[in-house]
Each structure stands twice: as C-alpha cells, then as structure tokens.
Design an enzyme around this catalytic site. Structure first.
Site, PDB file in Angstrom:
ATOM      1  N   HIS A 237       0.869  -1.227   0.189  1.00 51.80           N
ATOM      2  CA  HIS A 237       0.102   0.113  -0.075  1.00 51.80           C
ATOM      3  C   HIS A 237       0.704   1.206   0.139  1.00 51.80           C
ATOM      4  CE1 HIS A 237       0.962   0.335   4.339  1.00 51.80           C
ATOM      5  NE2 HIS A 237       0.492   1.405   4.297  1.00 51.80           N
TER       6      HIS A 237
ATOM      7  N   HIS B 165       1.376   6.871  -1.293  1.00 52.93           N
ATOM      8  CA  HIS B 165       0.414   5.852  -0.480  1.00 52.93           C
ATOM      9  C   HIS B 165      -1.011   5.599  -1.088  1.00 52.93           C
ATOM     10  CE1 HIS B 165      -2.345   4.851   2.975  1.00 52.93           C
ATOM     11  NE2 HIS B 165      -1.085   4.918   3.652  1.00 52.93           N
TER      12      HIS B 165
END
Length: 152
Positions: free
Chosen positions: A65, A80
């Site tokens: 992620h 992110h």
C-alpha cells in the site's frame, strides 16, 4: 557525444493514470491537512502505480500500500495507495520492486486489483507526499493525467 556524465533532470511524474487533485480534497485529515508533508493526489483510473521520481527505494511496505523513495539530493517522497488499505495486509496488491533498489521516475512499482478493492469499499485515491527535502508549492490544479506524465 558521450552521455556518461549527463545529470538526470529532476522531475516529478504522475504515479497513476486518473484525476489529479490537491491534497486538500483527500477525505483523510492526515493527508488533507498535510501532516505528513505537502504533495498531491490522483484518483486512479488504472491499476498500475509508477515511481513519481527517481531515487532509492527506502521503504517498500510488504502490504504493497505504500512506498518511500529518497533522491540522491535528499528529497523524501511517500506514495500511499488508498485510504486504510494497510488493513488488507497485501490482499489485492502486487509489489514489483524491492526495498534498497533504485528506481527511475515512471518505472512501475505496484499493481493493485482496482475493481476488487473498490468492491470491498476502499477508496483508492493515491497520495504523493514529501515529508522533507522539497519545499516548492504543489499548485497543479485538477485535471486528468497519465501515469508517468511529467507534472514538475
């Protein structure tokens, strides 16, 4: 004649194809209030994330992620993917890079299963933030961008 010593141009590129938005429009206060640093975000229209700048892969989360990159000039950048996607423990993410390696702007880093993650209710807005080393403003506006497209 020879390009051995040619210095690579510093650039920041779009990390994913989609709709470019300011951080202030991200529905998470950590990003929208710039707690982690200034930057920008893209609402993804595709499933492949590329490096927004060239440097070393300082942090590659096993969950896929997030990735941290540091340039040779000390600029730190965090990519992110999505909000609360760490909860997935890597499900739906395919990491294409290794921590400690080098990467060039525009090279693929992570692929994700956009449809499956959205079906689970995850917001996949992808943030690019600069915790340190880059202090210029990010007034990029709202527009459609392609992964690897030069923004700065």
């Amino acid at each position: 004649m020879f390009n051995f010593f040619k210095k690579e141009e510093f650039k920041i590129v779009a990390p994913v194809s989609g709709e470019l938005i300011p951080l202030s429009q991200v529905p998470d206060q950590v990003f929208s209030t710039k707690m982690m640093g200034d930057g920008f975000a893209v609402i993804p229209g595709s499933n492949r994330v590329v490096a927004p700048l060239s440097g070393s892969l300082e942090t590659v989360f096993p969950t896929g992620h997030a990735v941290g990159i540091k340039t040779k000039d000390g600029i730190e950048c965090i990519v992110h993917i999505g909000l609360d996607t760490v909860e997935l423990n890597g499900e739906g993410f395919n990491v294409l890079v290794k921590q400690g390696g080098k990467i060039k702007a525009g090279e693929p880093m992570v692929e994700f299963d956009k449809e499956a993650l959205e079906a689970k209710g995850y917001n996949l807005v992808t943030m690019v933030v600069f915790p340190s080393g880059y202090d210029k403003a990010f007034d990029l506006g709202n527009r459609t961008v392609n992964a690897g497209e030069k923004l700065i």
